[in-house]
Design a protein around this motif. Structure first.
Motif, PDB file in Angstrom:
ATOM      1  N   ARG A  30       1.319  -1.239  -0.340  1.00 25.36           N
ATOM      2  CA  ARG A  30       0.419  -0.098   0.186  1.00 25.36           C
ATOM      3  C   ARG A  30       0.914   1.263  -0.171  1.00 25.36           C
ATOM      4  N   GLU A  86      -5.607   8.137  -6.929  1.00 20.48           N
ATOM      5  CA  GLU A  86      -4.694   6.982  -6.285  1.00 20.48           C
ATOM      6  C   GLU A  86      -3.290   6.790  -5.938  1.00 20.48           C
ATOM      7  N   TYR A 139      -0.041   7.957  -2.877  1.00 23.77           N
ATOM      8  CA  TYR A 139       0.754   6.766  -2.699  1.00 23.77           C
ATOM      9  C   TYR A 139       1.572   7.961  -2.755  1.00 23.77           C
ATOM     10  N   SER A 176       2.224   9.037   0.749  1.00 23.12           N
ATOM     11  CA  SER A 176       2.931   7.959   1.979  1.00 23.12           C
ATOM     12  C   SER A 176       3.900   8.574   1.814  1.00 23.12           C
ATOM     13  N   PHE A 227      -2.165   4.314   6.128  1.00 22.95           N
ATOM     14  CA  PHE A 227      -3.305   4.266   5.843  1.00 22.95           C
ATOM     15  C   PHE A 227      -4.123   4.931   4.473  1.00 22.95           C
ATOM     16  N   VAL A 278      -3.604   5.388   1.326  1.00 20.93           N
ATOM     17  CA  VAL A 278      -3.626   5.012  -0.450  1.00 20.93           C
ATOM     18  C   VAL A 278      -5.172   3.659  -0.361  1.00 20.93           C
ATOM     19  N   ARG A 279      -5.414   3.158   0.981  1.00 25.27           N
ATOM     20  CA  ARG A 279      -6.424   3.172   1.550  1.00 25.27           C
ATOM     21  C   ARG A 279      -7.504   3.980   1.405  1.00 25.27           C
ATOM     22  N   ALA A 304      -9.406   5.069  -2.074  1.00 24.86           N
ATOM     23  CA  ALA A 304      -9.608   4.073  -2.632  1.00 24.86           C
ATOM     24  C   ALA A 304     -10.980   4.601  -2.387  1.00 24.86           C
ATOM     25  N   ARG A 305     -11.269   5.002  -1.498  1.00 26.42           N
ATOM     26  CA  ARG A 305     -13.110   5.657  -1.497  1.00 26.42           C
ATOM     27  C   ARG A 305     -13.184   6.358  -2.245  1.00 26.42           C
ATOM     28  N   SER A 321      -8.154  13.074  -0.135  1.00 27.69           N
ATOM     29  CA  SER A 321      -7.919  12.570  -0.803  1.00 27.69           C
ATOM     30  C   SER A 321      -9.679  12.400  -2.156  1.00 27.69           C
ATOM     31  N   ARG A 329     -12.414   1.179  -9.060  1.00 29.49           N
ATOM     32  CA  ARG A 329     -11.396   1.281  -8.064  1.00 29.49           C
ATOM     33  C   ARG A 329     -10.185   0.470  -8.609  1.00 29.49           C
ATOM     34  N   PRO A 336      -6.076  -3.970  -5.050  1.00 27.73           N
ATOM     35  CA  PRO A 336      -5.522  -4.358  -3.425  1.00 27.73           C
ATOM     36  C   PRO A 336      -3.781  -4.760  -4.033  1.00 27.73           C
TER      37      PRO A 336
END
Length: 430
Positions: A5, A136, A140, A143, A271, A273-274, A277-278, A335, A427, A430
């Protein structure tokens, strides 16, 4: 799973992340050491340093738009490399500054180059990464930046521990060199194709007779950028406001400041990146901003409660809980904000639009510390709640503002601009 991730897929996204990681390590050392270097080695007072930084970031906020426009006209890859080299040289000039006028010039060069680099990099990302993957990829990169800043801060801590002129000079020289290395990394990227490549060459909306800085006449995009800037006022909380709040208003031990920074950094690295994704389109981005406003309001309320802790451990636990809530709001904001900033900009004018949108960061750095310290340290609990209400109001207003901007076709683009067809977003894997 966490490693997957953090590191983006191979290709342009990974190269961009490597460039960001390289200079963010240098920046981490710079942020930790620079003020003490300017005061102890250069011999400047806090007022002079603050005034120079204020002027520098004000100029940087203004310079981002024309430098982003230059990236549109000449190509974002070349301008990003140029701005990276120029930023490295500006940092290097700090090593030789020994007077206030020279320091002022160096600071203004540094901030303008930083803002120009940010605009060019965003335009480069938009040109190399398909629209469905931009948010996305930006997650990255965020992060990666946080991981690099944490590592750089640790290295800067060594310089602080040594507390010698040589140690400070080494830290700043490393930061300057990191931008030069980042420029080499960026040179490995291929030039963008499509709208970004044809800008300034008679391409859509950018012909020689067309308007230059369209973004300055784009009122819906300006409103969206203003609301985003208001929400970015969270930025000085951890670095400026909370250290003062902890010392003056709570029973928490001083090490809590470092603990809050660790919570924030680790949260974003693991978290972000996760969370991104939403966000798949403008409606989900607006929803993320609305939720961010609610969460940041809750974080402000939790920070206010920390003053009620009667023991050091109680106050520290309240602050750590508030930091967890705050980083959630920060990730929601990032995001949604990235998707909005990219999606509402005409495809051949990403540079100037990202320069304008990114000016919110410079403005938040400019006015945030004074505004928030005055509001919170003077107002206490009421000040925290007013700040939270400001976040909530901006988050709720973002939805109508985005609908206004998107209803005008790529942020009210001038006649003749070719707007991308609606796309189906998927999406990230993963």
């Amino acid at each position: 799973m966490g490693f997957i991730r953090i590191v983006p897929p191979g290709g342009p996204a990974r190269t961009l992340a490597l460039a960001q990681l390289t200079n963010s390590v240098g920046d981490g050392a710079y942020y930790v050491c620079s003020v003490l270097y300017f005061s102890r080695v250069v011999g400047l007072g806090p007022t002079h340093i603050g005034a120079a930084l204020t002027l520098g970031w004000a100029l940087g906020a203004v310079a981002g738009v024309p430098l982003g426009h230059l990236a549109d006209r000449r190509g974002p890859r070349g301008i990003a490399i140029l701005m990276s080299v120029a930023t490295g040289l500006a940092v290097g000039s700090f090593l030789f500054v020994r007077s206030y006028p020279a320091f002022l010039v160096a600071v203004c060069a540094y901030t303008c180059c930083q803002c120009g680099l940010g605009a060019a990099r965003q335009a480069l990302l938009a040109g190399l990464v398909e629209p469905a993957r931009r948010t996305e990829t930006r997650a990255y990169l965020q992060s990666t930046v946080n991981a690099g800043l944490a590592l750089g801060a640790a290295l800067g801590g060594i310089a602080l521990r040594l507390d010698t002129e040589g140690a400070y000079l080494t830290a700043l020289a490393a930061d300057g060199a990191s931008f030069l290395v980042a420029a080499l990394v960026l040179s490995r990227l291929r030039p963008p194709t499509g709208a970004a490549a044809t800008a300034g060459q008679g391409g859509p909306g950018m012909g020689q007779g067309g308007p230059s800085l369209t973004v300055l006449r784009d009122r819906p995009y300006a409103l969206v950028s203003l609301l985003n800037m208001i929400m970015l006022l969270y930025m000085p909380l951890l670095s400026v406001v909370l250290p003062l709040w902890i010392v003056e208003r709570t029973e928490a031990p001083s090490w809590t400041v470092s603990a809050l920074l660790v919570v924030n950094t680790v949260g974003v690295v693991l978290f972000q990146v996760r969370m991104a994704a939403r966000v798949r389109d403008l409606p989900s981005a607006s929803r993320a901003l609305r939720h961010a406003g609610l969460v940041l309001l809750a974080a402000c309320a939790c920070f206010a409660l920390s003053a009620t802790g009667t023991t050091a451990w109680t106050a520290a636990l309240l602050l750590l809980a508030a930091a967890c809530v705050q980083v959630l709001g920060e990730m929601l904001l990032g995001s949604g904000s990235w998707e909005i900033g990219f999606a509402l900009a005409p495809p051949d004018k990403q540079g100037q639009y990202q320069g304008f949108y990114g000016a919110g960061t410079a403005v938040a750095r400019l006015i945030g510390p004074l505004l928030l310290t005055t509001l919170i340290l003077s107002g206490g609990t009421l000040g925290w709640l007013l700040l939270g209400a400001l976040f909530l109001t901006a988050g709720l207003a973002m939805g109508p503002a985005v609908r206004w901007a998107s209803g005008r076709g790529a942020a009210g683009a001038a006649p003749g601009v070719v707007i991308e067809e609606p796309r189906k977003l998927r999406r990230p894997t993963p």
